[in-house]
Design an enzyme around this catalytic site. Structure first.
Site, PDB file in Angstrom:
ATOM      1  N   LEU A  15       0.872  -1.172   0.000  1.00 46.92           N
ATOM      2  CA  LEU A  15       0.000   0.000   0.000  1.00 46.92           C
ATOM      3  C   LEU A  15       0.908   1.221   0.000  1.00 46.92           C
ATOM      4  O   LEU A  15       1.909   1.235   0.713  1.00 46.92           O
ATOM      5  CB  LEU A  15      -0.888   0.027   1.248  1.00 46.92           C
ATOM      6  CG  LEU A  15      -2.103  -0.907   1.305  1.00 46.92           C
ATOM      7  CD1 LEU A  15      -2.721  -0.862   2.692  1.00 46.92           C
ATOM      8  CD2 LEU A  15      -3.127  -0.533   0.240  1.00 46.92           C
ATOM      9  N   ASP A  16       0.570   2.241  -0.778  1.00 50.16           N
ATOM     10  CA  ASP A  16       1.431   3.406  -0.782  1.00 50.16           C
ATOM     11  C   ASP A  16       1.318   4.166   0.538  1.00 50.16           C
ATOM     12  O   ASP A  16       0.435   3.897   1.362  1.00 50.16           O
ATOM     13  CB  ASP A  16       1.182   4.303  -1.993  1.00 50.16           C
ATOM     14  CG  ASP A  16      -0.174   4.991  -1.977  1.00 50.16           C
ATOM     15  OD1 ASP A  16      -0.730   5.175  -0.879  1.00 50.16           O
ATOM     16  OD2 ASP A  16      -0.674   5.349  -3.056  1.00 50.16           O
ATOM     17  N   ALA A  17       2.207   5.113   0.753  1.00 52.36           N
ATOM     18  CA  ALA A  17       2.270   5.804   2.043  1.00 52.36           C
ATOM     19  C   ALA A  17       0.982   6.543   2.364  1.00 52.36           C
ATOM     20  O   ALA A  17       0.588   6.653   3.535  1.00 52.36           O
ATOM     21  CB  ALA A  17       3.450   6.774   2.058  1.00 52.36           C
ATOM     22  N   ALA A  36      -1.795   0.815  -4.020  1.00 49.57           N
ATOM     23  CA  ALA A  36      -3.146   1.330  -4.283  1.00 49.57           C
ATOM     24  C   ALA A  36      -3.213   2.832  -4.166  1.00 49.57           C
ATOM     25  O   ALA A  36      -2.513   3.426  -3.384  1.00 49.57           O
ATOM     26  CB  ALA A  36      -4.120   0.685  -3.309  1.00 49.57           C
TER      27      ALA A  36
END
Length: 264
Positions: free
Chosen positions: A114-116, A264
């Site tokens: 998952l992106d930050a 995402a």
């Protein structure tokens, strides 16, 4: 791939009913009954009373569901907070998964990313076999997201377009399911289910239909749900959840999926 079957060594072999009971399947008597009724298989063959197995290597199924008997294996559901990078060694010094997992004292790996700026469910494990199956594009494990988007209200055509397919810069993409959850003024909450694995796929899809994402939460990976985990919190998966993951990963592969699991 599963390890090839070999006879357990004398110093590690235990009675099958004892191993099943220790894994939480039931009492030893109940496990003996399961074996007697031919509901247990070990490495692909029907077990019988008196069998001994190595709990660290045997592939044991009850009614076709995988039973985890290796006590060294760890399966965790983590609610990744926003601002935390999906990394165990971030070179920029940002908050990372290792900050939440140090207490386990062993090397663990995240299943997918998952992106930050995204949050929600991440599966963490040291089971390489399961990780490979869950991230392999052939199997297309579905993931569910709750997205807050802007430029509302949403037209009815938004859902239809996402279901039929949207052209992105790296080719067409579509969702498996779409639902409007709620709306307030120009903001809306939508639920999307996808098996695609391209980078930032949810954000790019919603951008393409004119509704950029301002918040994104992954609420499930296959059969495992985020539930009421607080941000930064984690829980160990139940035996039923682990078995369901193995079942999902063992289904017939989908025809279209991307080799890179999404940010995402």
């Amino acid at each position: 791939m599963w390890k090839k079957y070999s006879m357990p060594q004398a110093d590690t072999a235990e009675r099958l009913q004892k191993v099943l009971a220790a894994a939480g399947v039931g009492s030893r008597r109940a496990c003996e009954d399961l074996i007697f009724r031919r509901r247990v298989t070990v490495n692909g063959r029907v077990a019988k009373l008196g069998d001994k197995v190595d709990p660290n290597t045997a592939e044991i199924l009850v009614d076709g569901q995988r039973v985890i008997t290796d006590t060294k294996l760890v399966y965790i559901a983590l609610n990744k907070p926003r601002g935390v990078v999906t990394s165990l060694d971030d070179e920029k010094g940002r908050s990372e998964l290792a900050d939440f997992l140090g207490q386990f004292g062993q090397r663990l790996y995240h299943v997918g990313r998952l992106d930050a700026d995204s949050e929600g469910l991440l599966l963490i494990t040291n089971d390489g076999d399961l990780t490979n199956k869950l991230t392999h594009p052939r199997y297309g494990i579905t993931k569910t997201y709750l997205a807050e988007v802007i430029n509302g209200p949403l037209a009815r055509t938004v859902g239809r377009n996402l279901l039929s397919g949207v052209e992105l810069e790296d080719g067409p993409a579509k969702v498996d399911a779409f639902k409007l959850v709620g709306a307030l003024g120009k903001t809306a909450q939508v639920e999307l289910v996808l098996h695609e694995g391209r980078t930032h796929i949810v954000r790019r899809l919603m951008e393409a239909v004119g509704h950029p994402v301002t918040r994104l939460i992954r609420t499930s990976v296959g059969p495992v749900k985020l539930g009421d985990l607080r941000p930064g919190g984690f829980r160990h998966l139940s035996n039923a959840e682990i078995a369901a993951l193995f079942k999902a990963a063992g289904d017939e592969p989908r025809e279209s999926a991307d080799p890179d699991d999404e940010l995402a």
